[in-house]
Design an enzyme around this catalytic site. Structure first.
Site, mmCIF file in Angstrom:
data_model
loop_
_atom_site.group_PDB
_atom_site.id
_atom_site.type_symbol
_atom_site.label_atom_id
_atom_site.label_comp_id
_atom_site.label_asym_id
_atom_site.label_seq_id
_atom_site.Cartn_x
_atom_site.Cartn_y
_atom_site.Cartn_z
ATOM 1 N N CYS A 1 42.372 36.572 42.042
ATOM 2 C CA CYS A 1 43.256 37.342 41.266
ATOM 3 C C CYS A 1 42.427 38.008 40.994
ATOM 4 O O CYS A 1 41.407 37.430 40.011
ATOM 5 C CB CYS A 1 44.168 37.642 40.361
ATOM 6 S SG CYS A 1 45.097 38.644 39.838
ATOM 7 N N TYR B 1 52.097 42.830 41.856
ATOM 8 C CA TYR B 1 51.983 42.970 42.547
ATOM 9 C C TYR B 1 52.331 41.779 42.938
ATOM 10 O O TYR B 1 53.676 41.462 44.235
ATOM 11 C CB TYR B 1 51.192 43.384 43.515
ATOM 12 C CG TYR B 1 50.256 44.805 43.189
ATOM 13 C CD1 TYR B 1 51.056 46.118 42.941
ATOM 14 C CD2 TYR B 1 49.047 44.971 43.979
ATOM 15 C CE1 TYR B 1 50.361 47.026 42.330
ATOM 16 C CE2 TYR B 1 48.701 46.861 44.427
ATOM 17 C CZ TYR B 1 49.414 47.128 43.584
ATOM 18 O OH TYR B 1 49.106 48.988 43.480
ATOM 19 N N GLY B 2 51.889 40.001 42.143
ATOM 20 C CA GLY B 2 51.949 39.247 42.411
ATOM 21 C C GLY B 2 53.336 38.132 42.421
ATOM 22 O O GLY B 2 53.762 37.410 43.543
ATOM 23 N N CYS C 1 41.839 43.572 45.482
ATOM 24 C CA CYS C 1 43.621 43.130 44.752
ATOM 25 C C CYS C 1 43.712 41.917 45.878
ATOM 26 O O CYS C 1 43.654 42.298 47.610
ATOM 27 C CB CYS C 1 44.809 43.923 44.647
ATOM 28 S SG CYS C 1 46.253 43.067 45.273
ATOM 29 N N ASN C 2 43.339 40.220 45.566
ATOM 30 C CA ASN C 2 43.678 39.663 45.716
ATOM 31 C C ASN C 2 45.083 39.901 46.757
ATOM 32 O O ASN C 2 45.603 39.213 48.520
ATOM 33 C CB ASN C 2 43.621 38.203 45.816
ATOM 34 C CG ASN C 2 41.931 38.055 45.152
ATOM 35 O OD1 ASN C 2 42.106 38.514 43.949
ATOM 36 N ND2 ASN C 2 40.975 37.151 45.842
ATOM 37 N N THR C 3 46.158 40.092 46.135
ATOM 38 C CA THR C 3 48.114 39.896 46.582
ATOM 39 C C THR C 3 48.250 40.560 47.506
ATOM 40 O O THR C 3 48.586 40.157 48.536
ATOM 41 C CB THR C 3 48.171 39.956 44.983
ATOM 42 O OG1 THR C 3 48.148 38.884 44.120
ATOM 43 C CG2 THR C 3 49.858 39.578 45.616
ATOM 44 N N HIS D 1 42.863 40.743 38.912
ATOM 45 C CA HIS D 1 42.552 40.959 36.962
ATOM 46 C C HIS D 1 41.982 40.070 36.137
ATOM 47 O O HIS D 1 40.947 39.974 35.276
ATOM 48 C CB HIS D 1 43.910 41.517 37.086
ATOM 49 C CG HIS D 1 44.617 41.807 36.817
ATOM 50 N ND1 HIS D 1 45.120 42.696 38.132
ATOM 51 C CD2 HIS D 1 44.899 42.826 35.751
ATOM 52 C CE1 HIS D 1 45.502 44.283 37.369
ATOM 53 N NE2 HIS D 1 46.007 44.075 35.905
ATOM 54 N N ASP E 1 43.764 48.989 43.119
ATOM 55 C CA ASP E 1 44.737 48.002 42.394
ATOM 56 C C ASP E 1 45.650 47.918 41.773
ATOM 57 O O ASP E 1 46.355 49.304 41.255
ATOM 58 C CB ASP E 1 43.989 46.765 41.379
ATOM 59 C CG ASP E 1 44.313 45.521 41.450
ATOM 60 O OD1 ASP E 1 45.475 44.847 42.420
ATOM 61 O OD2 ASP E 1 43.883 45.064 39.788
ATOM 62 N N SER E 2 46.867 46.948 41.223
ATOM 63 C CA SER E 2 48.011 47.189 39.973
ATOM 64 C C SER E 2 47.443 47.319 38.602
ATOM 65 O O SER E 2 48.258 46.988 37.791
ATOM 66 C CB SER E 2 48.857 46.146 40.189
ATOM 67 O OG SER E 2 47.798 44.855 39.585
HETATM 68 N N1 DGL Z 1 44.840 41.964 40.892
HETATM 69 C C1 DGL Z 1 45.525 42.209 41.846
HETATM 70 C C2 DGL Z 1 44.895 41.137 42.693
HETATM 71 O O1 DGL Z 1 43.822 40.467 42.543
HETATM 72 C C3 DGL Z 1 47.426 42.057 41.646
HETATM 73 C C4 DGL Z 1 48.197 40.993 40.588
HETATM 74 C C5 DGL Z 1 49.281 41.737 40.153
HETATM 75 O O2 DGL Z 1 49.816 42.590 39.932
HETATM 76 O O3 DGL Z 1 50.314 40.629 40.520
HETATM 77 O O4 DGL Z 1 46.418 39.949 42.696
#
Ligand code: DGL
Length: 206
Positions: free
Chosen positions: A172, A39-40, A70-72, A174, A7-8
């Site tokens: 997300c 990532y978003g 990570c959902n993204t 996070h 993940d990020s």
């Molecule tokens: N934690 C990630 C997610 O589930 C990435 C969030 C990000 O880096 O914008 O989307």
């Protein structure tokens, strides 16, 4: 059995923690890609390239299965990555919208990154709130319960401005770090990934 996650930053730790509960004898490897946070707000080809690189690293390190925690990244390229890494077990994180709708009446709020919001269409009962900087804010607050709580209070207050709702879905990983501080039911996809991992790897847990 070695299971890799990426993940990020710290978001995917919530996913790994759920998997550890169901697979206490497995080994875990976490790739914290915070140098690419967030990532978003990246475009699809950037997220694809990042995911490809991270999955290659995890499989080169000997992982038997990899979780896109990570959902993204999941919404952009999980299927493509499964095609590219044919024969490898790759799981992706989806927002737990379905259980939230099934178990609650009325509207539910989905908090999502811009990319995740763009890639999915949700039923009318789902109010999507796009958060541009929240993953980075959680990353900064991580490790401080006070800062996470104050962030959660700010986000919850914003949700309330959208009218009545019965639950929040964290779209997300996070945002799952804020879940303990939301004064309502919260749904996220980590437990679903853990169950899916168990069903895929069966008894081969060591
Ligand atoms: N934690 C990630 C997610 O589930 C990435 C969030 C990000 O880096 O914008 O989307």
């Amino acid at each position: 059995m070695l299971i890799g996650f990426f993940d990020s930053g710290v978001g995917g730790l919530t996913v790994m923690a759920e998997c550890k509960k169901l697979l206490p004898d497995a080994d875990f490897l976490y790739l914290d890609d915070s140098s690419n946070l967030p990532y978003g707000d990246k475009n699809d080809s950037e997220i694809e390239a990042i995911s490809r690189r991270n999955l290659s690293l995890l499989f080169s390190a000997g992982c038997d299965a990899a979780v896109i925690a990570c959902n993204t990244a999941t919404s952009v390229c999980a299927n493509k990555m499964r095609e590219e890494f044919a024969g490898k077990t790759i799981l992706g994180l989806e927002p737990a919208v379905k259980p939230a709708l099934t178990e609650n009446e009325g509207r539910v709020i989905l908090l999502a990154t811009p990319v995740t919001a763009r890639h999915r269409v949700y039923p009318a009962r789902v109010e999507v709130i796009v958060k541009k900087t929240l993953a980075s804010e959680v990353e900064k607050a991580y490790g401080s319960p006070e800062r996470l709580q104050s962030l959660a209070e700010k986000v919850y207050a914003e949700c309330k401005t959208h009218g009545e709702f019965s639950a929040i879905v964290t779209g997300c990983s996070h945002y799952a770090h804020l879940a303990p501080y939301f004064p309502c039911k919260v749904y996220d996809g980590a437990a679903g990934i853990a169950r899916r991992l168990v069903s895929l790897i069966g008894n081969n847990r060591k």
